[in-house]
Design a protein around this motif. Structure first.
Motif, PDB file in Angstrom:
ATOM      1  N   VAL A 273     -48.379  19.517  68.226  1.00  0.00           N
ATOM      2  CA  VAL A 273     -47.916  18.349  67.467  1.00  0.00           C
ATOM      3  C   VAL A 273     -47.423  17.259  68.413  1.00  0.00           C
ATOM      4  O   VAL A 273     -47.764  16.074  68.266  1.00  0.00           O
TER       5      VAL A 273
ATOM      6  N   PRO B 145     -51.940   8.756  68.894  1.00  0.00           N
ATOM      7  CA  PRO B 145     -50.986   8.250  67.895  1.00  0.00           C
ATOM      8  C   PRO B 145     -51.670   7.521  66.740  1.00  0.00           C
ATOM      9  O   PRO B 145     -51.092   7.365  65.662  1.00  0.00           O
TER      10      PRO B 145
ATOM     11  N   CYS C 189     -45.094  21.840  61.163  1.00  0.00           N
ATOM     12  CA  CYS C 189     -45.940  21.501  62.322  1.00  0.00           C
ATOM     13  C   CYS C 189     -47.407  21.769  61.991  1.00  0.00           C
ATOM     14  O   CYS C 189     -48.293  20.963  62.318  1.00  0.00           O
TER      15      CYS C 189
ATOM     16  N   LYS D 158     -46.527  13.818  58.210  1.00  0.00           N
ATOM     17  CA  LYS D 158     -45.895  13.761  59.530  1.00  0.00           C
ATOM     18  C   LYS D 158     -44.637  14.618  59.539  1.00  0.00           C
ATOM     19  O   LYS D 158     -43.864  14.615  58.572  1.00  0.00           O
TER      20      LYS D 158
ATOM     21  N   ARG E 263     -52.943  10.646  59.536  1.00  0.00           N
ATOM     22  CA  ARG E 263     -52.228  11.890  59.252  1.00  0.00           C
ATOM     23  C   ARG E 263     -51.768  11.869  57.798  1.00  0.00           C
ATOM     24  O   ARG E 263     -51.063  10.958  57.384  1.00  0.00           O
TER      25      ARG E 263
ATOM     26  N   ARG F 249     -49.289  13.612  69.169  1.00  0.00           N
ATOM     27  CA  ARG F 249     -48.557  12.363  68.917  1.00  0.00           C
ATOM     28  C   ARG F 249     -48.684  11.416  70.116  1.00  0.00           C
ATOM     29  O   ARG F 249     -48.744  10.202  69.953  1.00  0.00           O
ATOM     30  N   ARG F 250     -48.726  12.011  71.324  1.00  0.00           N
ATOM     31  CA  ARG F 250     -48.789  11.186  72.534  1.00  0.00           C
ATOM     32  C   ARG F 250     -50.216  10.749  72.847  1.00  0.00           C
ATOM     33  O   ARG F 250     -50.453   9.604  73.208  1.00  0.00           O
TER      34      ARG F 250
ATOM     35  N   TYR G  45     -38.916  14.210  63.931  1.00  0.00           N
ATOM     36  CA  TYR G  45     -39.619  14.391  65.199  1.00  0.00           C
ATOM     37  C   TYR G  45     -38.815  13.739  66.322  1.00  0.00           C
ATOM     38  O   TYR G  45     -38.250  12.665  66.125  1.00  0.00           O
TER      39      TYR G  45
ATOM     40  N   GLU H 274     -48.756  18.940  59.728  1.00  0.00           N
ATOM     41  CA  GLU H 274     -49.177  17.701  60.402  1.00  0.00           C
ATOM     42  C   GLU H 274     -50.509  17.888  61.120  1.00  0.00           C
ATOM     43  O   GLU H 274     -51.410  17.046  60.995  1.00  0.00           O
TER      44      GLU H 274
END
Length: 477
Positions: free
Chosen positions: A400, A408, A83, A415, A412, A404-405, A419, A86
């Motif tokens: 994380v 996006p 985590c 990753k 990165r 991502r939300r 997930y 990323e």
């Protein structure tokens, strides 16, 4: 009174990347750390005294199945490490979890996380410096038959006056850090290679005492013993996150940061499991309880000589020096990021034009840590570092999923695999260990975070650079 929206305002990731020069190669700090040196930062901050002495606490709880405990603890640490990998590649800045919380959860949670990091880095630096004092005293006594008097090697509460070796260690680390990050990284890499060599020496020599009978019964205390030992061992993995504090001094940060975290994780986990396998195969599990310097005792039994104790004591001395160096470095970079955001006075953000290091920041941190190490026995404060670290781990795993939300599209360099199962499991693992801590530790931690939040309302909210931007926007409107 600030509104809820203001308290949870997030610092835009593009603004963070621009400040750090992540994509342009520029930075207020010197980008001088490569992949090998950064990987050694992670290994150096993680392999402290833990592996040299944790077996005497963990083996009596789990028996030979402590091997599985190491795997479980390494897995929980690994879930969090990926985590971090990323987030470090998406938000490659100084400040570690503080900066990640600012980008994903908002300003108020970020200050709470900063309080956790002050425990993890500042207090733990003092704690390990006190430990270094004990081992350097023992090593000098073994080699030369001379030991410092208690008055100069113990805190007042322990019958001494001032812990001089602990303060000298902080001073040496500070001088290195002021001199320059590149020099500090090179010195750390050398010390890490030495302590890896000491552990490899234990594995190679200790395997000569292998006795399969010592592995039976393998799990005398069942699953409960294995999981309890995993909780004890987990704290030997703390330190991998130190890599993420170097975001603005790393070459090609989007690639280098996640790779260094993963390399450090693999090196540390492999060494820990190998050491535990050899140790429980060379000595009956019932002999570990109450054993001091367990690895040295095992080698002395295998070789029939006393020299391994001296070598392993030297390894512990070098190991703690390396940990202290990286931890003080990490603390200064977190305060640097906070000051740039307006959460702390500007002094913590000032950089020396010649060395490109935050000299005033480093000196202030060193003075505070030296006073703690010289005057206070750190036993309880050392336990406080654990909960601070675990809460920071929680925030990173949540971050994380939030990033991502919300972003996006961000580039990165790495990753998280599987997930969202991986961050969810990381959260569960951290919560499991937190709930196993003493109630008094949790209460003191909550009081400490409350103090940090009072500072935020009295100083940080008014001086926040994000708040200034909002104010300018209102004037323009």
């Amino acid at each position: 009174m600030p509104t809820v929206k203001q308290l949870f305002r997030r610092k835009p990731v593009p603004e963070m990347s621009a400040e750090s020069g992540a994509d342009t190669g520029g930075s207020e700090l010197a980008r001088s750390i490569g992949l090998f040196q950064l990987s050694m930062f992670g290994v150096g901050a993680t392999i402290g005294t833990g592996i040299f002495f944790v077996l005497s606490q963990a083996v009596p709880v789990a028996g030979p199945a402590v091997i599985i405990s190491f795997v479980i603890a390494g897995t929980v640490a690994g879930l969090t490490a990926v985590c971090y990998a990323e987030l470090a590649s998406a938000v490659p800045v100084s400040g570690s979890s503080y900066s990640y919380a600012y980008a994903t959860l908002g300003e108020l949670p970020a200050v709470g996380v900063a309080a956790c990091l002050l425990l993890e880095y500042g207090v733990s630096a003092a704690a390990v410096a006190v430990g270094w004092s004990e081992y350097i005293n023992a090593l000098v006594d073994n080699l030369f038959g001379v030991a410092l008097p208690d008055s100069l090697s113990q805190a007042p509460e322990q019958g001494g006056v001032f812990n001089l070796p602990a303060v000298l260690l902080v001073l040496l680390c500070t001088l290195l850090l002021i001199r320059g990050t590149s020099e500090s990284a090179k010195t750390n890499a050398i010390m890490v290679l030495i302590k890896i060599t000491v552990l490899l020496m234990f594995i190679v020599i200790g395997i000569g005492g292998w006795n399969s009978a010592n592995l039976e019964p393998f799990a005398p205390f069942g699953l409960a013993g294995i999981t309890s030992a995993a909780g004890i061992i987990f704290f030997s993995y703390i330190g991998l996150d130190a890599v993420s504090t170097a975001g603005e001094e790393v070459k090609d940060p989007r690639r280098t940061l996640p790779l260094a975290i993963l390399i450090a994780l693999v090196v540390v986990t492999t060494l820990y499991i190998a050491v535990s396998v050899v140790a429980v195969a060379a000595q009956k599990y019932t002999d570990f309880e109450g054993q001091e310097a367990g690895l040295a005792a095992i080698l002395e039994d295998v070789t029939g000589s006393s020299w391994p104790g001296t070598v392993l004591a030297a390894g512990a001395v070098i190991s703690i020096f390396s940990v202290t160096l990286v931890v003080i470095y990490g603390q200064t970079r977190i305060l640097f990021a906070m000051s740039r955001d307006g959460m702390l006075p500007e002094l913590f953000h000032k950089v020396n034009p010649r060395t490109l290091t935050p000299v005033p920041n480093t000196i202030i941190v060193a003075v505070v840590i030296a006073l703690l190490a010289g005057l206070i026995p750190i036993n309880f404060l050392a336990e406080m570092t654990s909960i601070g670290t675990l809460v920071a781990f929680l925030v990173v795993s949540i971050g994380v999923m939030v990033l991502r939300r919300t972003h996006p599209e961000l580039p990165r360099g790495f990753k998280v695999p599987f997930y969202p199962v991986t961050p969810v499991l990381s959260i569960a693992g951290s919560l499991w260990i937190i709930l196993d801590l003493r109630a008094v530790t949790i209460w003191v931690f909550l009081i400490w975070v409350s103090v940090a939040l009072v500072w935020y309302f009295l100083y940080g909210f008014k001086h926040s650079h994000l708040g200034r931007h909002e104010h300018v926007g209102l004037i323009h409107d």
